[in-house]
Motif scaffolding. Sequence first.
Motif, PDB file in Angstrom:
ATOM      1  N   MET A   3      -9.877   0.415   2.128  1.00 17.82           N
ATOM      2  CA  MET A   3      -8.945   1.141   2.849  1.00 17.82           C
ATOM      3  C   MET A   3      -9.212   2.504   3.145  1.00 17.82           C
ATOM      4  O   MET A   3      -9.516   3.316   2.320  1.00 17.82           O
ATOM      5  CB  MET A   3      -7.382   0.986   2.164  1.00 17.82           C
ATOM      6  CG  MET A   3      -6.303   1.454   2.896  1.00 17.82           C
ATOM      7  SD  MET A   3      -4.654   1.199   2.009  1.00 17.82           S
ATOM      8  CE  MET A   3      -4.394  -0.360   2.359  1.00 17.82           C
TER       9      MET A   3
ATOM     10  N   GLN B 286      -3.873   5.949  -5.064  1.00 16.53           N
ATOM     11  CA  GLN B 286      -4.097   4.598  -4.289  1.00 16.53           C
ATOM     12  C   GLN B 286      -2.880   4.229  -3.720  1.00 16.53           C
ATOM     13  O   GLN B 286      -2.911   3.725  -2.235  1.00 16.53           O
ATOM     14  CB  GLN B 286      -4.671   3.570  -5.114  1.00 16.53           C
ATOM     15  CG  GLN B 286      -5.945   3.955  -5.742  1.00 16.53           C
ATOM     16  CD  GLN B 286      -6.371   3.064  -6.588  1.00 16.53           C
ATOM     17  OE1 GLN B 286      -6.504   1.873  -6.492  1.00 16.53           O
ATOM     18  NE2 GLN B 286      -7.410   3.460  -7.694  1.00 16.53           N
TER      19      GLN B 286
ATOM     20  N   CYS C  70      -2.460 -10.328   4.532  1.00 20.04           N
ATOM     21  CA  CYS C  70      -2.354 -11.126   3.093  1.00 20.04           C
ATOM     22  C   CYS C  70      -2.114 -12.382   3.327  1.00 20.04           C
ATOM     23  O   CYS C  70      -1.566 -13.187   4.072  1.00 20.04           O
ATOM     24  CB  CYS C  70      -0.713 -10.647   2.755  1.00 20.04           C
ATOM     25  SG  CYS C  70      -0.707  -8.925   2.287  1.00 20.04           S
TER      26      CYS C  70
ATOM     27  N   ILE D 220      -6.269  -3.024   5.968  1.00 20.21           N
ATOM     28  CA  ILE D 220      -7.537  -2.677   5.067  1.00 20.21           C
ATOM     29  C   ILE D 220      -8.735  -2.963   6.177  1.00 20.21           C
ATOM     30  O   ILE D 220      -8.926  -3.855   7.290  1.00 20.21           O
ATOM     31  CB  ILE D 220      -7.481  -3.672   3.833  1.00 20.21           C
ATOM     32  CG1 ILE D 220      -7.657  -5.444   4.361  1.00 20.21           C
ATOM     33  CG2 ILE D 220      -6.607  -3.428   3.159  1.00 20.21           C
ATOM     34  CD1 ILE D 220      -7.765  -6.230   3.397  1.00 20.21           C
TER      35      ILE D 220
ATOM     36  N   VAL E 178      -2.497  -6.542   7.440  1.00 26.01           N
ATOM     37  CA  VAL E 178      -2.447  -5.338   6.269  1.00 26.01           C
ATOM     38  C   VAL E 178      -3.721  -4.692   6.995  1.00 26.01           C
ATOM     39  O   VAL E 178      -4.726  -5.087   7.284  1.00 26.01           O
ATOM     40  CB  VAL E 178      -2.831  -5.990   4.697  1.00 26.01           C
ATOM     41  CG1 VAL E 178      -4.037  -6.832   4.846  1.00 26.01           C
ATOM     42  CG2 VAL E 178      -2.962  -4.698   4.067  1.00 26.01           C
TER      43      VAL E 178
ATOM     44  N   LYS F 104      -1.232   4.427   5.479  1.00 26.73           N
ATOM     45  CA  LYS F 104      -2.040   3.132   6.207  1.00 26.73           C
ATOM     46  C   LYS F 104      -0.608   2.336   6.746  1.00 26.73           C
ATOM     47  O   LYS F 104      -0.824   1.964   7.800  1.00 26.73           O
ATOM     48  CB  LYS F 104      -2.930   2.604   5.355  1.00 26.73           C
ATOM     49  CG  LYS F 104      -4.081   3.474   5.004  1.00 26.73           C
ATOM     50  CD  LYS F 104      -4.875   3.826   6.142  1.00 26.73           C
ATOM     51  CE  LYS F 104      -5.607   2.610   7.244  1.00 26.73           C
ATOM     52  NZ  LYS F 104      -6.541   3.292   8.435  1.00 26.73           N
ATOM     53  N   ILE F 105       0.141   1.913   5.579  1.00 26.32           N
ATOM     54  CA  ILE F 105       1.135   0.790   6.145  1.00 26.32           C
ATOM     55  C   ILE F 105       2.482   1.530   6.579  1.00 26.32           C
ATOM     56  O   ILE F 105       2.938   0.941   7.399  1.00 26.32           O
ATOM     57  CB  ILE F 105       1.450   0.039   4.748  1.00 26.32           C
ATOM     58  CG1 ILE F 105       0.270  -0.706   4.354  1.00 26.32           C
ATOM     59  CG2 ILE F 105       2.594  -0.714   4.914  1.00 26.32           C
ATOM     60  CD1 ILE F 105       0.288  -1.617   2.993  1.00 26.32           C
TER      61      ILE F 105
ATOM     62  N   ALA G 159      -1.938   3.872   0.517  1.00 24.41           N
ATOM     63  CA  ALA G 159      -1.467   2.522   0.892  1.00 24.41           C
ATOM     64  C   ALA G 159      -0.186   2.637   1.696  1.00 24.41           C
ATOM     65  O   ALA G 159      -0.116   2.115   2.860  1.00 24.41           O
ATOM     66  CB  ALA G 159      -1.452   1.489   0.120  1.00 24.41           C
ATOM     67  N   SER G 160       0.939   3.270   0.885  1.00 28.14           N
ATOM     68  CA  SER G 160       2.141   3.326   1.570  1.00 28.14           C
ATOM     69  C   SER G 160       2.451   4.385   2.509  1.00 28.14           C
ATOM     70  O   SER G 160       3.063   4.015   3.727  1.00 28.14           O
ATOM     71  CB  SER G 160       3.133   3.395   0.310  1.00 28.14           C
ATOM     72  OG  SER G 160       3.047   2.400  -0.350  1.00 28.14           O
TER      73      SER G 160
ATOM     74  N   MET H  32       3.036  -3.777   0.880  1.00 27.13           N
ATOM     75  CA  MET H  32       3.074  -4.639   2.125  1.00 27.13           C
ATOM     76  C   MET H  32       4.550  -5.586   1.741  1.00 27.13           C
ATOM     77  O   MET H  32       5.275  -5.739   2.589  1.00 27.13           O
ATOM     78  CB  MET H  32       2.214  -5.785   2.102  1.00 27.13           C
ATOM     79  CG  MET H  32       0.849  -5.471   2.922  1.00 27.13           C
ATOM     80  SD  MET H  32       1.055  -4.840   4.654  1.00 27.13           S
ATOM     81  CE  MET H  32       1.756  -6.391   5.127  1.00 27.13           C
TER      82      MET H  32
ATOM     83  N   ALA I 192      -2.187  -2.044  -2.275  1.00 26.57           N
ATOM     84  CA  ALA I 192      -1.929  -2.470  -0.796  1.00 26.57           C
ATOM     85  C   ALA I 192      -0.892  -3.537  -0.964  1.00 26.57           C
ATOM     86  O   ALA I 192       0.034  -3.716   0.287  1.00 26.57           O
ATOM     87  CB  ALA I 192      -3.241  -3.091  -0.348  1.00 26.57           C
TER      88      ALA I 192
END
Length: 483
Positions: free
Chosen positions: A285, A74, A359, A321, A319, A82-83, A78-79, A299, A295
């Motif tokens: 996500m 997960q 966020c 998502i 963010v 996606k981000i 996220a890291s 962030m 997430a």
Amino acid sequence: MADYKHGIDTTRDSDISIEALEAARVQVVIGTAPINLVDDPSSAVNVPFLVSNKSEVKEAVGYNTDYENYTINQAVLASFEKIGVAPMVVINVLDPSKAAHKTAVAGTSYPLTNGSTTINAEGVLLDTLVVSVNEETGVADTDYVAAFDSDGHPVIAITTDGKFASATALTIAYSKLNPAGVTADDIIGGISAAGVRTGIELVDEVYSRFEVIPDIILAPKYSRLPSVAAALEAKAELVGDLTHAVAVVDIESTTTRTVQAVETAKNTLGCFSRWVVLCWPKVLMAGYEIYASAAVAAMLQYTVANNNDVPTSPDNKKVPIDGVVLDGGTELHLTKKQVNNYLNAFGVLSFAYLGGWKCWGNNTAAYPDKTEPNNRFIKSVMMSNYLENRFKTEYLSEVGEDGSTKLIDSIVSNYNADLNALVPDYLAGASVVFDKSENPLSEILEGHYKFHTRYADWTPMEYIENDFTWDSKILEEAFEGGE
């Protein structure tokens, strides 16, 4: 027998990682990973790995898209995908040497097609395969070869010169990973009599292993358990007896199904300190349901890295998502007022759709019990950590040196230069002094030296108000002044 190479082949994989922003400080993620996919699963148990992309994660602890069972994935999603922020430290606690962490599967007949068959199951430990025909057991790499396909499923192929060369089916038994067997105690870990650390206690080794400061710690899914949340909170307060961090913690959304119930859930979880960033509920996500902590931690790291590695607020930052969900996938469509009144007002960060998902929230778990900026605001706590960690790591080398006035003046001068470089962009003001009144001779004789830093960072703009007045005089003056 090895394949004879002749012709043309292709292979396939999925890697949608985006270019990651390199951060000076890191996340530390404690959880579970599909370690059966690495060459030596035992080498990936309770060992910290510093990773900067998905390929390094695959090599260290394995990776797939089973985000519910393998929680480290997960944070990777996220890291890295996606981000776009790196690096992170991953610590897997899923241990196939523990009976509860694996499941034995009895022998089952698998028909062969062109000399091979596939076990359509995840988590299979290749070194536990027992392959037989008519109760005669084969030898790996002699009578058969086994490897994972692109889905992480074992493919077993018979050799042309082995004892199974004429077989039409194989009986295969094996053991597979059982992530459901991982408990809060596994995540929390401890220190053995021999000094060996496991679980969250391994966060203490990050600085000495990699020379990076673990600023953010998390355990997606498991942090919703009160004992794990408490362990993360305690570790964030003092990491390795030296630095400070923030713990990003989930409030469960299995029974907490409404915003009105979150305050009670926070009280049940028991987190009320400045060291904790609380999140609720889960998020969607890339089409997957993941815990919000993955997430939010990404962030936090990203916003700091994008601010010259100086802490800033995650509030109102976009963010990537697709929505917010309860456990099980039920979508929520919360208004800003609902997030404000039922989440932010009780020290819980969440998400709001404001021309895109963002966020939403500035407060640590200490709010509303504590309202001082350096206790209440996430950004201010991270700034405090940043300044203290920087002083301790940069001037640790002076411990043991002669406490001469020259050295004292050097510390004051150099750290003031560091502080001045942060004013006015990041700090309203700051200075460090060595006050003789705080350093009596009795303390100097003991080798105790006390410096005093005063600072103030800019508080985040939590609320902006503009009073608009419709003034008829303006209309009247417009007409009177006209032709």
